[in-house]
Scaffold this active site. Structure first.
Site, PDB file in Angstrom:
ATOM      1  N   ASP A 110       0.805  -1.223   0.000  1.00  0.00           N
ATOM      2  CA  ASP A 110       0.000   0.000   0.000  1.00  0.00           C
ATOM      3  C   ASP A 110       0.838   1.274   0.000  1.00  0.00           C
ATOM      4  O   ASP A 110       0.294   2.367   0.185  1.00  0.00           O
ATOM      5  CB  ASP A 110      -0.916   0.001   1.225  1.00  0.00           C
ATOM      6  CG  ASP A 110      -1.939  -1.118   1.178  1.00  0.00           C
ATOM      7  OD1 ASP A 110      -2.935  -0.967   0.449  1.00  0.00           O
ATOM      8  OD2 ASP A 110      -1.736  -2.150   1.848  1.00  0.00           O
ATOM      9  N   GLU A 130      -0.970   9.479   1.002  1.00  0.00           N
ATOM     10  CA  GLU A 130      -1.781  10.424   1.779  1.00  0.00           C
ATOM     11  C   GLU A 130      -1.987   9.964   3.214  1.00  0.00           C
ATOM     12  O   GLU A 130      -2.075  10.789   4.131  1.00  0.00           O
ATOM     13  CB  GLU A 130      -3.144  10.609   1.110  1.00  0.00           C
ATOM     14  CG  GLU A 130      -4.074  11.541   1.890  1.00  0.00           C
ATOM     15  CD  GLU A 130      -5.489  11.561   1.343  1.00  0.00           C
ATOM     16  OE1 GLU A 130      -6.050  12.667   1.237  1.00  0.00           O
ATOM     17  OE2 GLU A 130      -6.041  10.496   1.042  1.00  0.00           O
ATOM     18  N   ASP A 131      -2.051   8.663   3.425  1.00  0.00           N
ATOM     19  CA  ASP A 131      -2.373   8.147   4.756  1.00  0.00           C
ATOM     20  C   ASP A 131      -1.260   8.354   5.773  1.00  0.00           C
ATOM     21  O   ASP A 131      -1.485   8.184   6.966  1.00  0.00           O
ATOM     22  CB  ASP A 131      -2.717   6.655   4.669  1.00  0.00           C
ATOM     23  CG  ASP A 131      -4.038   6.421   3.966  1.00  0.00           C
ATOM     24  OD1 ASP A 131      -4.965   7.227   4.168  1.00  0.00           O
ATOM     25  OD2 ASP A 131      -4.140   5.437   3.213  1.00  0.00           O
ATOM     26  N   ARG A 182       1.269  -1.059   7.466  1.00  0.00           N
ATOM     27  CA  ARG A 182       1.630   0.183   6.783  1.00  0.00           C
ATOM     28  C   ARG A 182       2.541   1.092   7.613  1.00  0.00           C
ATOM     29  O   ARG A 182       2.979   2.133   7.113  1.00  0.00           O
ATOM     30  CB  ARG A 182       0.352   0.944   6.398  1.00  0.00           C
ATOM     31  CG  ARG A 182      -0.585   0.138   5.490  1.00  0.00           C
ATOM     32  CD  ARG A 182      -1.543   1.030   4.769  1.00  0.00           C
ATOM     33  NE  ARG A 182      -0.835   2.003   3.960  1.00  0.00           N
ATOM     34  CZ  ARG A 182      -1.401   3.048   3.374  1.00  0.00           C
ATOM     35  NH1 ARG A 182      -2.705   3.257   3.533  1.00  0.00           N
ATOM     36  NH2 ARG A 182      -0.689   3.894   2.652  1.00  0.00           N
ATOM     37  N   ARG A 185      -9.360   2.542  10.762  1.00  0.00           N
ATOM     38  CA  ARG A 185      -7.986   3.000  10.571  1.00  0.00           C
ATOM     39  C   ARG A 185      -7.597   4.171  11.486  1.00  0.00           C
ATOM     40  O   ARG A 185      -6.414   4.470  11.620  1.00  0.00           O
ATOM     41  CB  ARG A 185      -7.785   3.391   9.102  1.00  0.00           C
ATOM     42  CG  ARG A 185      -8.029   2.251   8.121  1.00  0.00           C
ATOM     43  CD  ARG A 185      -7.046   1.101   8.306  1.00  0.00           C
ATOM     44  NE  ARG A 185      -7.243   0.048   7.345  1.00  0.00           N
ATOM     45  CZ  ARG A 185      -6.704   0.021   6.129  1.00  0.00           C
ATOM     46  NH1 ARG A 185      -5.960   1.024   5.730  1.00  0.00           N
ATOM     47  NH2 ARG A 185      -6.926  -0.988   5.325  1.00  0.00           N
ATOM     48  N   HIS A 189     -12.376   5.274   4.589  1.00  0.00           N
ATOM     49  CA  HIS A 189     -11.876   6.562   5.072  1.00  0.00           C
ATOM     50  C   HIS A 189     -12.930   7.647   4.871  1.00  0.00           C
ATOM     51  O   HIS A 189     -13.827   7.510   4.025  1.00  0.00           O
ATOM     52  CB  HIS A 189     -10.616   6.981   4.300  1.00  0.00           C
ATOM     53  CG  HIS A 189      -9.386   6.206   4.626  1.00  0.00           C
ATOM     54  ND1 HIS A 189      -8.570   5.663   3.658  1.00  0.00           N
ATOM     55  CD2 HIS A 189      -8.819   5.874   5.811  1.00  0.00           C
ATOM     56  CE1 HIS A 189      -7.548   5.045   4.223  1.00  0.00           C
ATOM     57  NE2 HIS A 189      -7.678   5.161   5.531  1.00  0.00           N
ATOM     58  N   CYS A 197      -5.584   9.742  -2.358  1.00  0.00           N
ATOM     59  CA  CYS A 197      -4.671   8.948  -1.529  1.00  0.00           C
ATOM     60  C   CYS A 197      -3.304   8.735  -2.153  1.00  0.00           C
ATOM     61  O   CYS A 197      -2.373   8.302  -1.472  1.00  0.00           O
ATOM     62  CB  CYS A 197      -5.309   7.610  -1.160  1.00  0.00           C
ATOM     63  SG  CYS A 197      -5.633   6.540  -2.557  1.00  0.00           S
TER      64      CYS A 197
END
Length: 263
Positions: free
Chosen positions: A59, A64-65, A84, A133, A163, A250
């Protein structure tokens, strides 16, 4: 303006999924689509800065995360998906070349895809059930990190999506595109609300840059609603990346000037 991006690795086929069933991903096609996405950002005025490749992190392209950006500071997140968390250090190092960096820490979980900024307020989605998340500690720590700069942070309940930016995105100067089944649009103040076409549940994720709103070509009916409202749109094919529960926002972290970010 700078866009931080990371290449699509062949390991994308092992991506994390929460709501979508796993489907075969054509990785070379995903890479071509990502290249077109990056070219679009460049055409819209961004200087592209490539993050180091992380071939074994499925991922990692969804940068962006890993951070929340405002004009004054970058807040490095702690992803809710444990797989992640190794992605964040390379992002932190890159952002530190441009802005001061703060961090959220254990027990906080926070992913940038859950954070939507409208002016000086940041809305943060918190999904229900296992696998969410972002948690309450992550929202609280983000609020503490941004409070000295005059930002307010507000938690929002999510239902049925990964999200907050799966459920809604903001289109300057005053439009909110939303899937009302996933988030209550009444929680947002001062925005004109446009609902996605009910046949296009995932159509709410758009990326607005330089007066243009980039939409996924998978959602033409929702794009039509934006066009009818006088919003300038441009469609981009990211169909293979959608299979990884991904969308337009993202795949980049956008660093802009102080005036733009604090508007």
């Amino acid at each position: 303006m700078i866009a931080l991006v990371r290449e699509v690795g062949r390991s994308l086929v092992r991506c994390e999924l929460r709501y979508l069933a796993r489907a075969p991903i054509d990785v070379p096609q995903a890479q071509r689509q990502h290249a077109q996405y990056v070219a679009e950002l460049s055409a819209l005025g961004y200087r592209i800065e490539w993050l180091p490749p992380l071939a074994e992190h499925p991922d990692a392209v969804f940068v962006e995360d890993t951070a929340v950006l405002v004009a004054e500071v970058a807040v490095i997140t702690r992803p809710g998906a444990a797989s992640r968390r190794a992605e964040v250090e390379s992002v932190a190092a890159a952002l530190a070349q441009h802005v001061p960096v703060r961090r959220v820490t254990d027990p906080a979980c926070l992913e940038g895809g859950d954070v939507l900024r409208i002016g000086r307020r940041l809305y943060v989605g918190q999904a229900d059930g296992p696998g969410a998340r972002t948690n309450a500690a992550g929202i609280a720590q983000l609020g503490e990190a941004l409070k000295p700069f005059g930002y307010a942070v507000q938690a929002l309940a999510l239902h049925g999506c990964l999200h907050l930016k799966s459920a809604c995105t903001f289109i300057p100067p005053e439009t909110l595109l939303v899937n009302p089944d996933w988030v209550d649009s009444a929680a947002f103040t001062g925005a004109a609300v446009i609902a996605v076409d009910p046949r296009e549940a995932y159509g709410a994720n758009t990326l607005s840059v330089a007066g243009v709103t980039v939409v996924s070509s998978a959602y033409p009916r929702t794009q039509g609603r934006l066009d009818a409202a006088g919003i300038a749109t441009r469609a981009l094919d990211v169909s293979e990346l959608h299979k990884a529960e991904a969308a337009l926002t993202c795949m980049s972290l956008l660093l802009e000037g102080r005036e733009e970010l604090s508007a």
